[in-house]
Design a protein around this motif. Structure first.
Motif, PDB file in Angstrom:
ATOM      1  N   ASN A 129      13.918   6.754  -0.445  1.00 18.20           N
ATOM      2  CA  ASN A 129      13.563   6.170   0.840  1.00 18.20           C
ATOM      3  C   ASN A 129      14.170   4.780   0.916  1.00 18.20           C
ATOM      4  O   ASN A 129      15.103   4.456   0.160  1.00 18.20           O
ATOM      5  CB  ASN A 129      12.034   6.130   0.993  1.00 18.20           C
ATOM      6  CG  ASN A 129      11.460   7.468   1.449  1.00 18.20           C
ATOM      7  OD1 ASN A 129      11.611   7.865   2.594  1.00 18.20           O
ATOM      8  ND2 ASN A 129      10.801   8.177   0.524  1.00 18.20           N
ATOM      9  N   LEU A 130      13.637   3.937   1.813  1.00 19.08           N
ATOM     10  CA  LEU A 130      14.129   2.565   1.963  1.00 19.08           C
ATOM     11  C   LEU A 130      13.006   1.587   1.680  1.00 19.08           C
ATOM     12  O   LEU A 130      12.949   0.500   2.253  1.00 19.08           O
ATOM     13  CB  LEU A 130      14.669   2.355   3.395  1.00 19.08           C
ATOM     14  CG  LEU A 130      15.807   3.293   3.822  1.00 19.08           C
ATOM     15  CD1 LEU A 130      16.140   3.089   5.294  1.00 19.08           C
ATOM     16  CD2 LEU A 130      17.045   3.062   2.974  1.00 19.08           C
ATOM     17  N   LEU A 131      12.109   1.952   0.784  1.00 19.43           N
ATOM     18  CA  LEU A 131      10.971   1.103   0.453  1.00 19.43           C
ATOM     19  C   LEU A 131      11.437  -0.122  -0.311  1.00 19.43           C
ATOM     20  O   LEU A 131      12.129  -0.001  -1.325  1.00 19.43           O
ATOM     21  CB  LEU A 131       9.958   1.889  -0.380  1.00 19.43           C
ATOM     22  CG  LEU A 131       9.397   3.164   0.284  1.00 19.43           C
ATOM     23  CD1 LEU A 131       8.543   3.936  -0.705  1.00 19.43           C
ATOM     24  CD2 LEU A 131       8.592   2.809   1.524  1.00 19.43           C
ATOM     25  N   GLY A 132      11.069  -1.320   0.186  1.00 17.21           N
ATOM     26  CA  GLY A 132      11.476  -2.565  -0.444  1.00 17.21           C
ATOM     27  C   GLY A 132      10.283  -3.423  -0.786  1.00 17.21           C
ATOM     28  O   GLY A 132       9.135  -2.955  -0.826  1.00 17.21           O
ATOM     29  N   GLY A 133      10.556  -4.701  -1.024  1.00 13.85           N
ATOM     30  CA  GLY A 133       9.481  -5.598  -1.415  1.00 13.85           C
ATOM     31  C   GLY A 133       9.035  -5.325  -2.844  1.00 13.85           C
ATOM     32  O   GLY A 133       9.682  -4.588  -3.586  1.00 13.85           O
ATOM     33  N   GLU A 134       7.913  -5.931  -3.216  1.00  7.45           N
ATOM     34  CA  GLU A 134       7.403  -5.770  -4.575  1.00  7.45           C
ATOM     35  C   GLU A 134       6.407  -4.625  -4.646  1.00  7.45           C
ATOM     36  O   GLU A 134       5.618  -4.415  -3.735  1.00  7.45           O
ATOM     37  CB  GLU A 134       6.749  -7.077  -5.052  1.00  7.45           C
ATOM     38  CG  GLU A 134       7.726  -8.216  -5.222  1.00  7.45           C
ATOM     39  CD  GLU A 134       7.085  -9.400  -5.915  1.00  7.45           C
ATOM     40  OE1 GLU A 134       5.963  -9.254  -6.437  1.00  7.45           O
ATOM     41  OE2 GLU A 134       7.709 -10.478  -5.949  1.00  7.45           O
ATOM     42  N   LEU A 135       6.452  -3.925  -5.746  1.00  5.09           N
ATOM     43  CA  LEU A 135       5.475  -2.863  -5.987  1.00  5.09           C
ATOM     44  C   LEU A 135       4.137  -3.519  -6.300  1.00  5.09           C
ATOM     45  O   LEU A 135       4.051  -4.327  -7.232  1.00  5.09           O
ATOM     46  CB  LEU A 135       5.933  -1.995  -7.158  1.00  5.09           C
ATOM     47  CG  LEU A 135       5.105  -0.746  -7.472  1.00  5.09           C
ATOM     48  CD1 LEU A 135       5.183   0.258  -6.328  1.00  5.09           C
ATOM     49  CD2 LEU A 135       5.595  -0.091  -8.759  1.00  5.09           C
ATOM     50  N   PRO A 136       3.087  -3.204  -5.534  1.00  5.04           N
ATOM     51  CA  PRO A 136       1.806  -3.895  -5.767  1.00  5.04           C
ATOM     52  C   PRO A 136       1.246  -3.594  -7.155  1.00  5.04           C
ATOM     53  O   PRO A 136       1.400  -2.483  -7.671  1.00  5.04           O
ATOM     54  CB  PRO A 136       0.899  -3.340  -4.654  1.00  5.04           C
ATOM     55  CG  PRO A 136       1.518  -2.037  -4.281  1.00  5.04           C
ATOM     56  CD  PRO A 136       2.993  -2.218  -4.458  1.00  5.04           C
ATOM     57  N   SER A 137       0.616  -4.591  -7.732  1.00 15.10           N
ATOM     58  CA  SER A 137       0.033  -4.403  -9.064  1.00 15.10           C
ATOM     59  C   SER A 137      -1.072  -3.361  -9.052  1.00 15.10           C
ATOM     60  O   SER A 137      -1.407  -2.793 -10.103  1.00 15.10           O
ATOM     61  CB  SER A 137      -0.507  -5.743  -9.584  1.00 15.10           C
ATOM     62  OG  SER A 137      -1.504  -6.246  -8.698  1.00 15.10           O
ATOM     63  N   SER A 138      -1.610  -3.068  -7.871  1.00 18.99           N
ATOM     64  CA  SER A 138      -2.685  -2.071  -7.767  1.00 18.99           C
ATOM     65  C   SER A 138      -2.220  -0.674  -8.155  1.00 18.99           C
ATOM     66  O   SER A 138      -3.043   0.207  -8.399  1.00 18.99           O
ATOM     67  CB  SER A 138      -3.257  -2.054  -6.344  1.00 18.99           C
ATOM     68  OG  SER A 138      -2.236  -1.740  -5.403  1.00 18.99           O
ATOM     69  N   VAL A 139      -0.896  -0.469  -8.227  1.00 16.37           N
ATOM     70  CA  VAL A 139      -0.406   0.845  -8.631  1.00 16.37           C
ATOM     71  C   VAL A 139      -0.906   1.194 -10.042  1.00 16.37           C
ATOM     72  O   VAL A 139      -1.082   2.368 -10.376  1.00 16.37           O
ATOM     73  CB  VAL A 139       1.137   0.909  -8.555  1.00 16.37           C
ATOM     74  CG1 VAL A 139       1.763   0.102  -9.677  1.00 16.37           C
ATOM     75  CG2 VAL A 139       1.640   2.339  -8.592  1.00 16.37           C
ATOM     76  N   ALA A 140      -1.161   0.166 -10.845  1.00 13.16           N
ATOM     77  CA  ALA A 140      -1.655   0.402 -12.205  1.00 13.16           C
ATOM     78  C   ALA A 140      -3.111   0.849 -12.216  1.00 13.16           C
ATOM     79  O   ALA A 140      -3.626   1.260 -13.262  1.00 13.16           O
ATOM     80  CB  ALA A 140      -1.498  -0.863 -13.045  1.00 13.16           C
ATOM     81  N   ASN A 141      -3.778   0.768 -11.049  1.00 11.72           N
ATOM     82  CA  ASN A 141      -5.182   1.169 -10.959  1.00 11.72           C
ATOM     83  C   ASN A 141      -5.352   2.544 -10.325  1.00 11.72           C
ATOM     84  O   ASN A 141      -6.476   2.931  -9.996  1.00 11.72           O
ATOM     85  CB  ASN A 141      -5.965   0.135 -10.144  1.00 11.72           C
ATOM     86  CG  ASN A 141      -5.957  -1.234 -10.798  1.00 11.72           C
ATOM     87  OD1 ASN A 141      -5.987  -1.336 -12.022  1.00 11.72           O
ATOM     88  ND2 ASN A 141      -5.880  -2.282  -9.987  1.00 11.72           N
ATOM     89  N   LEU A 142      -4.256   3.254 -10.125  1.00 15.12           N
ATOM     90  CA  LEU A 142      -4.365   4.612  -9.610  1.00 15.12           C
ATOM     91  C   LEU A 142      -5.100   5.491 -10.614  1.00 15.12           C
ATOM     92  O   LEU A 142      -5.325   5.108 -11.759  1.00 15.12           O
ATOM     93  CB  LEU A 142      -2.975   5.171  -9.309  1.00 15.12           C
ATOM     94  CG  LEU A 142      -2.218   4.526  -8.145  1.00 15.12           C
ATOM     95  CD1 LEU A 142      -0.799   5.065  -8.054  1.00 15.12           C
ATOM     96  CD2 LEU A 142      -2.962   4.767  -6.827  1.00 15.12           C
TER      97      LEU A 142
END
Length: 804
Positions: free
Chosen positions: A102-115
């Protein structure tokens, strides 16, 4: 389908559980109303043309599977990534999250580690994500596959990644990651694929990589790694696919432990600072197809042991400091297509035996110190793709090279040569004449001895001599106990020359489940089949060939001759039982083999046949390739078995397409009706082309579910004609229905991680595979593709299928 998704679809379908709209042409945004469909279990909108951001409400759905990959979705701020944070509040575990391409940009949120700790597959490849990888990524304890490649991640790889103990696939190539590779990566003991190329990693490779005993492929090229190559990585016998270490700053020698990589297919160590001699142990890498060592400072001679890598297709030693003569032994690599030896210090003549390398199409010997005449026979008659520049003492060759003619020095031009003739040549010629006379006499005696011995039973010692002394000895009594008296309940197959039983034997102080092939010696040709199979099996070692454990040759309880071969047991039985479960098959899977599993089986089979044809010396022709002779292990890997009528081509001319001469073996047609090559029926000699034909029939059967002996093939209609009539526009009408069922089953169970292929039926795969199969089954042997080229084409088909 095209157009936009209805804006109210979530409100209008509040009870919907599965939304599967992938591989269409939908445009526009993802409807925010989807957040109202709280019963959604699987959402698959992949491979469309969706734009905009992902609505935050999607994160409140708590699905099992969310696949938005291969669209044009965007993100640039923390707000655009809010849906990720919403997922962390779910009580029902997310198992698959795919947002790649895709064209997803910016920073990956740290909350991804809380999935959810139940998350198994996280795919974020091929976006424009920047910033650092979240430090606590290691919290995703259930993760099996993590794909972060082709983004703009920077900083170091978090050490917490070592906590992902169930990880099998890790990809973070093509980013801006720096620092050293953390030693904690050695904790990922289940890892099978590690891809980290095209980053800016520095420092030495951690020795803990040696802990990754399940590793199949490694890609670490195009970084800034330094130090010596760790010996531990070369002791990973599990490496079967790729080891890419090119374009770094490695120093020191190539460790002799590299010879332990006996199953590795591709080894790339180009563009480093390695030096010292090339280790002879490289010749142990019998499965090697591509070896790239160019752009280093290796010195000394080219090891003659390289000739043992009979499957080698490409060898690149350009831009080193190698010296000495070019070994003529390299010409034994009959399938070599590309040989690059430029920019070294090689001297002496070009081996004339290179002219016999019929597959060679690229040869670069430029800028060395070679001398003498360039050969003019064989492949040297057409020098397109050949380079000899920068060798001032080379002469002759074909006219296109425009080199000066070689000086003609007659043998009798000096008194010294005259003495050589008298003192050396004449005595040697006399010795040769005497040797030839003795050889004729010995040959005559051998024929008489053979005629007398064919009727005699084979002794235990004779059979074990065929199988070598390293094989354990088992007795008839051992086999009786291990198979419960060869009971029918343990019989797993029957064939032309006997039956196969499942059994257990104590071998090397351990109980092992085995398959025991017992030969019916009352059947004509059974004894010959036993001897042929022993002789063939002791010569071959390949991951896609059934391994022999030992043989038994003696007497049964009634003092009758007894012959058996003990083989490794294959959990999933024969391929025939999976293609035709309604004909006595024992498949336990209600929907059979997926499209990806069938592709893998075809590639495994092709690799085995390529090995027999091109990597064995002398070559071996199987002569009976069919589904019942292909066995499947617990991972559905394919292994070719039953060498009872295999032919060892001791008198091979090296031209498998030469079918003009008649066979003088007197053995009749070799093979099974429906699979046997048509030229065998005309009395032509056995050749690898016959196996290619059988493989083509097998491919057609594998993907249509129709055996060549099916009752529908009568009155001139054959399996090839049946497929040809549907090719290419109507193949969907003849594809095996079990493939469709398996793919539909995958669409519902994609979250389980147990399926072996991408979702959905792919008609382009059928077009490509059947086109290849029809090429294999050409009437004229010379028009058929080789097994090596067939394997290459199948890998391209699989790669294209995976990318889709």
């Amino acid at each position: 389908m095209h157009g936009t998704l209805p804006s109210d679809m979530g409100a209008g379908l509040p009870m919907i559980r599965y939304l599967l709209l992938s591989r269409n042409l939908f445009a526009g945004g993802v409807p925010p109303s989807l957040g109202n469909a709280t019963m959604l279990h699987v959402i698959d909108l992949s491979v469309n043309s969706l734009t905009g951001t992902i609505p935050p409400g999607v994160g409140r759905l708590c699905p099992d599977t969310l696949a938005f990959d291969d669209n044009m979705l965007e993100a640039s701020s923390a707000q655009d990534w809010e849906f990720i944070t919403s997922f962390t509040n779910c009580t029902r575990g997310l198992r698959l999250l795919s947002l790649q391409y895709n064209l997803l940009g910016g920073e990956l949120p740290s909350s991804v580690a809380n999935l959810s700790s139940q998350l198994q597959l996280l795919y974020l490849s091929a976006n424009e994500i920047s910033g650092k990888i979240p430090l606590d990524i290691g919290n995703l304890a259930g993760l099996q596959a993590l794909k972060l490649d082709y983004n703009q991640f920077s900083g170091s790889l978090p050490t917490s990644i070592g906590r992902l103990s169930t990880l099998k696939l890790l990809q973070f190539s093509n980013n801006n990651l720096s620092g050293s590779l953390p030693s904690s990566i050695g904790n990922l003991t289940q890892l099978q694929i590690l891809l980290a190329y095209k980053n800016a990693f520095v420092g030495p490779l951690p020795s803990s990589l040696g802990n990754l005993q399940q590793l199949n492929g490694v890609g670490l090229s195009n970084n800034k790694f330094t130090g010596p190559l760790p010996k531990e990585i070369f002791n990973l016998s599990s490496l079967t696919d790729d080891l890419y270490l090119s374009y770094n700053y490695f120093v020191g020698s190539l460790p002799p432990e590299v010879g332990s990589l006996t199953n590795l297919v591709h080894l790339y160590i180009s563009g480093n600072n390695l030096s010292g001699p090339l280790p002879d142990s490289l010749g142990n890498c019998l499965s090697m197809m591509e070896l790239r060592l160019d752009g280093n400072s290796f010195s000394g001679a080219i090891p003659t042991s390289f000739s043992s890598m009979r499957g080698l297709v490409l060898l690149n030693l350009t831009d080193n400091m190698l010296s000495g003569k070019i070994p003529q032994e390299l010409s034994r690599i009959s399938g070599l297509e590309e040989l690059y030896l430029a920019h070294n210090n090689l001297s002496g003549p070009i081996p004339h035996t290179f002219g016999n390398m019929t597959s060679l199409n690229h040869l670069d010997l430029s800028f060395n110190q070679l001398s003498g005449q360039i050969p003019v026979q064989g492949v040297f008659t057409n020098v397109t793709g050949f380079s000899f520049a920068g060798n001032d003492e080379l002469c002759g060759g074909v006219q296109e090279l425009h080199l000066p003619a070689c000086a003609n020095k007659p043998l009798w031009h000096s008194r010294r040569n005259h003495h050589i003739i008298l003192k050396v040549v004449i005595p040697v010629a006399g010795a040769l004449l005497l040797f030839m006379t003795l050889a004729v006499l010995v040959r005559t005696l051998q024929k008489k001895s053979k005629a007398q011995s064919e009727a005699a039973p084979v002794t235990v010692e004779g059979a074990l001599q065929l199988m070598d002394d390293v094989y354990p000895r088992v007795s008839y009594a051992d086999l009786v106990r291990g198979t419960d008296g060869f009971s029918l309940s343990n019989r797993i197959g029957t064939g032309r020359y006997g039956s196969v039983y499942k059994g257990s034997l104590v071998i090397n102080n351990a109980t092992t489940i085995v398959a025991v092939k017992v030969f019916d010696l009352q059947q004509s040709g059974s004894l010959r089949s036993f001897m042929s199979e022993c002789e063939a099996l002791r010569k071959v070692r390949h991951r896609n060939l059934v391994s022999v454990i030992t043989c038994c040759s003696g007497y049964d309880s009634n003092q009758n001759n007894f012959k058996a071969i003990v083989l490794e047991y294959m959990t999933n039985g024969s391929l025939d039982k999976w293609i035709h479960p309604d004909q006595g098959g024992q498949s336990t899977d209600p929907v059979g083999l997926t499209l990806m599993q069938r592709l893998n089986i075809a590639i495994d089979t092709c690799d085995a046949m390529d090995y027999l044809h091109n990597s064995c010396q002398p070559p071996i022709v199987h002569c009976d390739l069919k589904p019942s002779n292909i066995l499947l292990n617990e991972d559905f890997g394919a292994l070719v078995g039953d060498f009872g009528i295999a032919k060892i081509l001791r008198d091979s001319t090296g031209d498998p397409s030469n079918m003009n001469s008649r066979s003088s073996t007197g053995t009749g047609i070799r093979g099974t009706i429906g699979y046997v090559a048509p030229e065998y029926g005309e009395g032509h000699q056995v050749s690898p082309c016959g196996d290619v034909y059988s493989f083509g029939i097998l491919l057609l059967e594998l993907f249509t579910g129709k055996a060549p002996t099916n009752d529908m093939f009568a009155d001139g209609l054959s399996l090839q004609g049946y497929v040809q009539a549907a090719f290419p526009d109507h193949l969907v009408d003849i594809v095996d229905p079990a493939i469709v069922a398996a793919e539909e089953n995958y669409a519902h169970d994609v979250h389980s991680g147990t399926s072996n292929g991408p979702r959905g039926q792919n008609n382009s795969v059928m077009v490509s595979v059947t086109g290849l199969a029809l090429l294999c089954t050409k009437q004229a042997p010379a028009e058929r593709i080789s097994m090596r080229n067939a394997a290459t084409e199948l890998r391209k088909i699989r790669a294209h299928f995976i990318r889709q």
